[in-house]
Design an enzyme around this catalytic site. Sequence first.
Site, short mmCIF file in Angstrom:
data_model
loop_
_atom_site.label_atom_id
_atom_site.label_comp_id
_atom_site.label_asym_id
_atom_site.label_seq_id
_atom_site.Cartn_x
_atom_site.Cartn_y
_atom_site.Cartn_z
N LYS A 259 0.83 -1.20 0.00
CA LYS A 259 0.00 0.00 0.00
C LYS A 259 0.87 1.25 0.00
CE LYS A 259 -3.88 -1.85 2.74
NZ LYS A 259 -4.93 -1.65 1.75
N ARG A 333 -10.32 -11.53 2.22
CA ARG A 333 -11.20 -12.58 1.69
C ARG A 333 -10.53 -13.95 1.75
NH1 ARG A 333 -11.55 -9.34 -3.86
NH2 ARG A 333 -11.20 -7.71 -2.33
#
Length: 481
Positions: A259, A333
């Site tokens: 990120k 996920r």
Amino acid sequence: MVFADADLGVGPTASAVLSANEGLLARAAEAAGFSGKSRAVLDLVAPAGLDLDRLIVVGLGKAEALGDLGETDWMMLGGAVMGALGSSKAVEIVMETSEGALAPELSAAFAMGAKLRAYVFDRYKTKSDDDDKSGAEAKKLTLAVADTKAAKKAWAQADAVSDGTVLARDLVNEPANVLTTVEFAKRAEALEKLGVEVEVLDEKAMKKLKMGALLGVAQGSETPPRLVVMRWNGGKKDADPVAFVGKGVVFDTGGISIKPAGGMEEMKGDMGGAAAVTGLMHALAARKAKVNAVGVIGLVENMPDGKAQRPGDIVTAMSGATIEIINTDAEGRLVLADALWYTQERFKPAFMINLATLTGAILIALGHQHAGVFSNNDELVERLAEAGKATEEKVWRLPLGKEYDKLIDTPNADMKNTGGRTAGSITAAQFLQRFVNDVPWVHIDVAGMAMSSAKTEISKGWASGFGVRLLDRLVRDHYEG
Ligand code: BES
Ligand code: MN
Ligand code: ZN
């Protein structure tokens, strides 16, 4: 929080104040532009002619009658009042309306609002901050009520939920150098003192279960993965449990798909789903809820190192499905894929609700006002939406469907872990749905709600504890007894 008898003589009662001071109140309201709008505060310090240090008037909005105000309204009023108290140290509040004594549940709700508003996370401040007394943590609040015994009983219930919310906030606020996966598991184990059964699965146990999706995320970190199972058995012996599953990424750097630096510190809160599940289990156990509930949290850290997983890697989940990793930052996920599969296979739950700070896209869609929900079961998600309205922890349903599901197909494996630029929150939910089998299920994307959340009457912002009150309410309204 102290509850005392209303006739202890703590100042004049509300009705007496109101009838004796209509003129004063009207003038003050006019000068301050106070129209009685819901939860607006008019604060009169040392009002002349009154035996009071302070008169705080809180707007009730357009309620037709006092009786229209429910627990959440009174909770928000408690928060608004606590917010107005400033540096006062000990405060006595008479819980009485113009229609008489306030119901014990409503007094307790008011107290809960005050307690939640007072919350500050100042564990790492070595000096006290003189100019910030908004954190009313040092206050002693005495609520004078008609029936002390009934109020204390109602408070025991409400306080269980307050404490669960505070626990969730604390977990989100703790920095990742303190709240490692191992430390988080320890804090979950502390629920044993409330009668919760807690099991902690380590890396070896998860390898044996073939949780390749979760383990792939964890492999770039020095902090080992944990899967924590919390069980509260307050219901009938053979009743199917309700199950709650949380994403617990104690820090999300993005991994090799790293990120940008700006704002990355917020990713210490990427375990907000797991924090809510833990807080909920605390609440249910502390108030001895008549329900069998299971909480499962997947704890990992998403870091980039020489052992970290790469884009292009293919992992095999516990379900046997293979997953091509396109972006290592779509890690939540992967953690949930194994946690959900494990939960439905082992517990055969009546339903499964997962909470996760799953996508930035949900913030773009719904901001900090609603959590996004996705479901395969209309009844369950409608009940949840009702609980959301009742608690003001609001949710908004977004669609699932075949046309979205195919966006995560890939020629290289059974599925890929991202679906491209559009409909990012939905493709994430489609991914999860592939691991829930036919169990009634709701996915709550709390990325905009668990952390950096909006300021409200009961929260100063950032860690809100979102989900604890919501799910406690869902259980209380539909799954107890
Ligand atoms: N933890 C983030 C989602 C998030 C973003 C939570 C902002 C709270 C605030 C999640 O793991 C993530 O990185 N999601 C990616 C998915 C993308 C790579 C498909 C995202 O939302 O950008
Ligand atoms: Mn991520
Ligand atoms: Zn994440």
